[in-house]
Design an enzyme around this catalytic site. Structure first.
Site, PDB file in Angstrom:
ATOM      1  N   LYS B  79       0.841  -1.205   0.000  1.00 55.35           N
ATOM      2  CA  LYS B  79       0.000   0.000   0.000  1.00 55.35           C
ATOM      3  C   LYS B  79       0.871   1.248   0.000  1.00 55.35           C
ATOM      4  O   LYS B  79       1.920   1.269   0.647  1.00 55.35           O
ATOM      5  CB  LYS B  79      -0.903  -0.039   1.247  1.00 55.35           C
ATOM      6  CG  LYS B  79      -2.007   1.009   1.286  1.00 55.35           C
ATOM      7  CD  LYS B  79      -2.881   0.805   2.534  1.00 55.35           C
ATOM      8  CE  LYS B  79      -3.986   1.831   2.647  1.00 55.35           C
ATOM      9  NZ  LYS B  79      -4.794   1.634   3.871  1.00 55.35           N
ATOM     10  N   SER B 154      -9.936   1.535   3.325  1.00 52.03           N
ATOM     11  CA  SER B 154      -9.056   2.304   2.465  1.00 52.03           C
ATOM     12  C   SER B 154      -8.060   1.465   1.678  1.00 52.03           C
ATOM     13  O   SER B 154      -7.533   1.923   0.674  1.00 52.03           O
ATOM     14  CB  SER B 154      -8.281   3.323   3.302  1.00 52.03           C
ATOM     15  OG  SER B 154      -7.375   2.662   4.173  1.00 52.03           O
ATOM     16  N   SER B 178      -9.927  -0.987   7.510  1.00 48.92           N
ATOM     17  CA  SER B 178      -9.449  -0.733   6.156  1.00 48.92           C
ATOM     18  C   SER B 178      -8.822  -1.916   5.422  1.00 48.92           C
ATOM     19  O   SER B 178      -8.559  -1.817   4.228  1.00 48.92           O
ATOM     20  CB  SER B 178      -8.440   0.420   6.156  1.00 48.92           C
ATOM     21  OG  SER B 178      -9.123   1.641   6.153  1.00 48.92           O
TER      22      SER B 178
END
Lengths: 476, 486
Positions: B79, B154, B178
């Site tokens: 990420k 997210s 997330s």
């Protein structure tokens, strides 16, 4: 109306740990800009602080030396400050759970009594970076960012600029004695802010206070407080209302000027620093640290008075720094004449050091050599005034006093017969002075002794010259 | 055989048996990314050269007779809020556009040390704030199961990339669901470990007391493999805990005899989609069949978790995001005239709407006069929520519930109504507040969209979660289904 002055000091000291408070970078002063840095002290995205245990240890040590109680449970907090010298735009500090609380320092009042000045608390925090204002714009040097600081906050117990100076002197001597900070005001490792207010004498309601910043020496602290007191009194007497300002001391103009007033005060939005866990300090650790605290300046002062029978004032001055105290103690022990040791160190030697901006650690001569000088004088081998010349040579060359005396032929002449001849010669060519003496002007003796000393190039024992001069004069 | 369709543990074995080279595996995934990522939108940075170079190094080690331990040459995508040295780390925000991390996060370092190949940096909601990946400043990520639907957030791209076979493994981060929520939406396995299990050093902070790196794989074994290789105490992160990491491979057993699992009634109330409810009920039957003792329990304080979460996470975010000021790195407004101006303009231009909303909310709850009413109270509620979990998890090995009250929603469906967006995290957020570990495992479909089954466990008992999830997975076929994208 009579006023009472109320002062509290906030003192920031850089701790002399080898590495910074939240990373492994060196704390060394100076260095090329941005060379003592890493992701943590530059606040790069993703970096996290890890607390340097030595910083906590030093703060505990300071707390113990300043008679504080040490918390068993501490916490770091974030203080929000948007300023380019603050890399994360928050400072990691301690808000309501500082490491130390409720201590005191004893200062001595003019009447000889002592007064306890309370210490509210001691907390640890990180120093900011340095802004360099240049012709190409403002640059940031992060070398200082993350250097550990303690903030020592006094209670509002100080009642004059003199007391404030004495408090700061004592604080400085204690912190340097225990080795937690080098306390160099000129390098910024000791910084002091003062909260000053005035109130009607005898009142117990404090007046509106102003915080003064940017005082870089004991002298400017004293001047700034005195200026501020007078300013506040004048304001009140002129019927004006004081506002709670932060003011800056202008050393060149000798005035305090407003930096910001309370209406524009920051909301620091303190909240717990989640990147660091709570500090658990156990008794064993505190006791371990207590064992490392050496004899403190005020303890040393008392011992010097008792052991060496020197005046309290001397003892207080000599114990301001550990190095001076050690130098004195060794000299006193070797020479067996503590008073002379004290006189030399506080008098001529301090003066020469000041003129040459040299500290005790950098002296070229040793306590044993100073003791030797004292012995030479006490034995009458050289006069006291010769000693004053010898000490200058010792300071410059580090040679032993004996070598200097031999080299320069400074040995004192105590041969009465030889001195008598010079005395007679001087009297024989100064009839005018003899007349004066007969007419009651006894002061001329000093003048005549001076001529004898000059004739003998200062080597004649002054006591013998005096004695002979008086005897001879009476013969006329 | 299409290599990219294999799971990480399968690839590891093939490399070990010299059936395939690390370089071939790496190239296979890079090709796959080229082929499909234009549609998916998962990658913000493709580390092609770096990945090939690492692969070559590992192949050389193998050539010398070394057996690759750990990740064994398998690729991992990361990420874009986790620092990888010399790669961008934008947090999908304009304010960090062009910022190159000069150092490795501890997890990135561990992936390299443990013979993983870093494939690239993954899209996300800006600064990890969001539940649909619609808050990325750069591009949208679609759900590989249906491109009209969001992948969740997210870490939407972390889940989508694994579901779309663009990487066998990925790292996401969690502050409030997330990793698990997108795992649920994309039918992959996602773990949020115990707070303190995995180092946060190098992970751009959102809510410091909530953030954890999470792991994603296509099955439980893969998720466990990745977790095994990055977990553990780190002296650069004071909040990591020095408790040994269990050997998770030993937890991958089917028999649940002796396991006690609680069903928290509050997680099955109003707002839970009927289709999802039925799917979860079916899944619970499987657990019973495998020997677990399943019983209802109560977590009454979880109701307050979402409110508590938005106060604490926003407060911490307002402070953590203060450093993005245009002074030292990232975007600086060209219009700015002085220091204050740099702050105002750079931040106004650089941050997106949701990020600004949270900064304002967080600044407000920390302000003088409001702190006690909001932040301090939230900390107290947080303690009560923790006690709630402690009490229940004394009796049970874990609790089981849906990961999300619904399946994936359509783009734009919730962007107008922020609160409805926030509610999609209602079952995931409580453990971010309490610090407990939780895992989401695929458990079926409603209208062809995936559903996730969530297990919540005791502190540092990720092994229990892997055991329960594995047992369920081994008795079902959901993890064998592939997303439609080709």
């Amino acid at each position: 109306m009579e006023y009472e002055v109320v002062i509290g000091l906030e003192v920031h000291t850089e701790l002399s740990t080898k590495t910074k408070i939240f990373c492994g970078c060196t704390t060394e002063f100076g260095g090329q800009p941005n060379t003592h840095v890493c992701p943590v002290c530059m606040g790069l995205p993703g970096s996290l602080p890890h607390l340097n245990k030595m910083v906590v240890e030093y703060a505990i040590k300071a707390g113990l030396a300043l008679n504080c109680s040490i918390t068993r449970y501490g916490r770091m907090d974030r203080k929000s400050i948007f300023y380019p010298d603050c890399p994360k735009n928050y400072q990691i500090t301690q808000n309501d759970l500082p490491i130390c609380r409720d201590g005191f320092i004893e200062i001595e009042l003019e009447d000889g009594s002592t007064k306890k000045i309370g210490i509210e608390g001691i907390h640890i925090e990180e120093d900011a970076a340095k802004l360099l204002h240049t012709t190409v714009g403002t640059l940031v040097d992060f070398n200082r960012s993350g250097v550990p600081l303690t903030e020592i906050v006094s209670k509002p117990d100080l009642r004059s600029a003199k007391e404030a100076v004495q408090y700061l002197e004592r604080l400085k001597s204690i912190l340097s004695c225990i080795g937690v900070s080098d306390c160099k005001m000129e390098e910024g490792s000791l910084r002091c802010d003062a909260n000053v207010s005035i109130m009607e004498k005898g009142s117990n309601v404090f007046g509106v206070r102003c915080e003064i910043k940017n005082m870089n020496s004991f002298k400017s602290l004293e001047k700034a407080i005195n200026f501020e007191v007078n300013r506040q009194i004048a304001s009140i007497e002129a019927g004006k209302k004081l506002s709670q300002d932060t003011r800056r001391w202008d050393d060149a103009k000798n005035v305090t000027v407003v930096m910001r007033s309370k209406e524009f005060a920051n909301d620091y939005r303190y909240f717990p620093e989640g990147d660091l866990v709570t500090l658990n300090i156990d008794n064993n650790w505190i006791e371990e640290i207590r064992k490392t605290i050496p004899e403190l300046p005020y303890e040393k002062e008392q011992r010097f008075v008792e052991q060496f029978k020197i005046p309290k004032y001397d003892a207080a001055v000599l114990t301001l720094t550990t190095s001076m105290a050690d130098f004195f103690e060794k000299t006193a022990q070797i020479s067996g004449d503590a008073k002379s040791a004290s006189n030399w160190l506080m008098g001529d030697i301090s003066k020469i050091m000041k003129e040459n901006a040299v500290c005790v650690e950098a002296l070229k001569f040793t306590p044993a050599q100073l003791a030797e000088l004292i012995k030479l004088i006490n034995a009458g081998t050289i006069s006291n005034s010769m000693g004053k010349k010898v000490i200058v040579d010792m300071f410059n060359t580090g040679k032993s006093p004996k070598a200097i005396v031999d080299e320069k032929g400074l040995i004192q002449n105590s041969d009465e017969g030889a001195i008598l001849q010079v005395v007679k010669k001087v009297l024989g060519s100064n009839f005018k002075s003899i007349e004066d003496y007969k007419n009651g002007k006894t002061k001329v003796i000093g003048f005549l002794v001076g001529i004898v000393m000059k004739e003998t190039k200062g080597k004649a024992n002054p006591q013998i010259v005096n004695k002979l001069m008086n005897e001879e004069m009476k013969k006329y | 055989m299409e290599l990219y369709k294999l799971k990480a543990h399968e690839l590891k074995n093939m490399i070990k048996n010299r059936e395939v080279k690390v370089e071939e595996v790496t190239k296979e995934f890079l090709n796959r990314i080229h082929k499909t990522d234009e549609k998916i939108g998962a990658y913000l940075y493709k580390a092609e050269e770096e990945a090939k170079a690492s692969a070559k190094t590992l192949d050389e080690k193998i050539a010398k007779g070394e057996i690759l331990q750990g990740l064994g040459g398998v690729p991992v995508a990361i990420k874009d809020n986790i620092s990888v040295k010399e790669m961008q780390n934008t947090c999908a925000s304009n304010i960090l556009k062009g910022y190159i991390a000069p150092y490795d996060a501890t997890v990135s370092e561990k992936i390299r040390e443990n013979n993983g190949i870093i494939l690239g940096k993954l899209n996300m909601d800006e600064f990890a704030m969001g539940s649909s990946n619609e808050n990325s400043a750069f591009k949208k990520v679609v759900n590989p199961w249906n491109s009209l639907y969001v992948p969740g957030g997210s870490s939407g791209a972390s889940a989508a990339a694994v579901a779309a076979f663009e990487t066998p493994l990925s790292l996401g981060t969690e502050t409030g669901g997330s990793v698990r929520q997108p795992a649920s939406f994309c039918s992959v396995v996602g773990l949020k470990p115990t707070y303190g299990r995995i180092s946060r050093y190098g992970v751009v902070a959102f809510g410091s007391t909530l953030d954890q790196v999470g792991t994603i794989g296509r099955d439980v074994e893969d998720c466990a493999l990745l977790t095994q290789n990055i977990a553990g105490v780190d002296n650069k992160d004071f909040t990591t805990v020095n408790i040994p990491v269990q050997d998770y491979s030993k937890s991958l057993t089917k028999d649940l005899k002796g396991r006690k699992i609680g069903i928290p009634v509050e997680y099955f109330g109003e707002g839970l989609d009927d289709g999802v409810r039925k799917t979860i009920d079916e899944a619970i039957k499987v657990l019973k069949d495998n020997g677990a003792e399943v019983k209802e329990c109560s977590l009454p304080l979880s109701e307050y978790a979402l409110a508590t979460y938005y106060i604490i996470s926003s407060a911490e975010a307002s402070s953590n995001l203060a450093r993005f000021d245009g002074i030292k790195f990232g975007h600086r407004s060209k219009e700015a005239k002085d220091a204050i101006d740099i702050y105002f303009k750079s931040r106004s231009e650089g941050f997106g709407r949701e990020v600004k909303r949270r900064i304002m909310l967080g600044t407000y709850v920390l302000s003088a006069g409001y702190y006690d009413a909001y932040y301090k109270k939230a900390l107290k509620v947080r303690n009560l929520i923790k006690q709630d979990f402690d009490r229940v998890l004394k009796e049970f090995d874990a609790v089981v519930c849906p990961t999300s009250p619904t399946t994936a929603f359509k783009f734009g469906e919730k962007t107008k109504d922020v609160l409805s967006m926030y509610l999609s995290d209602i079952y995931t957020v409580p453990v971010n507040i309490s610090g407990n570990p939780a895992i989401s495992v695929p458990c079926g479909f409603v209208n062809n969209l995936p559903v996730g089954l969530q297990f919540i466990g005791n502190y540092f008992r990720e092994d229990t979660l892997f055991n329960l999830a594995y047992s369920y997975e081994a008795s079902t076929e959901w993890h064998k289904k592939s997303a439609l994208i080709e």
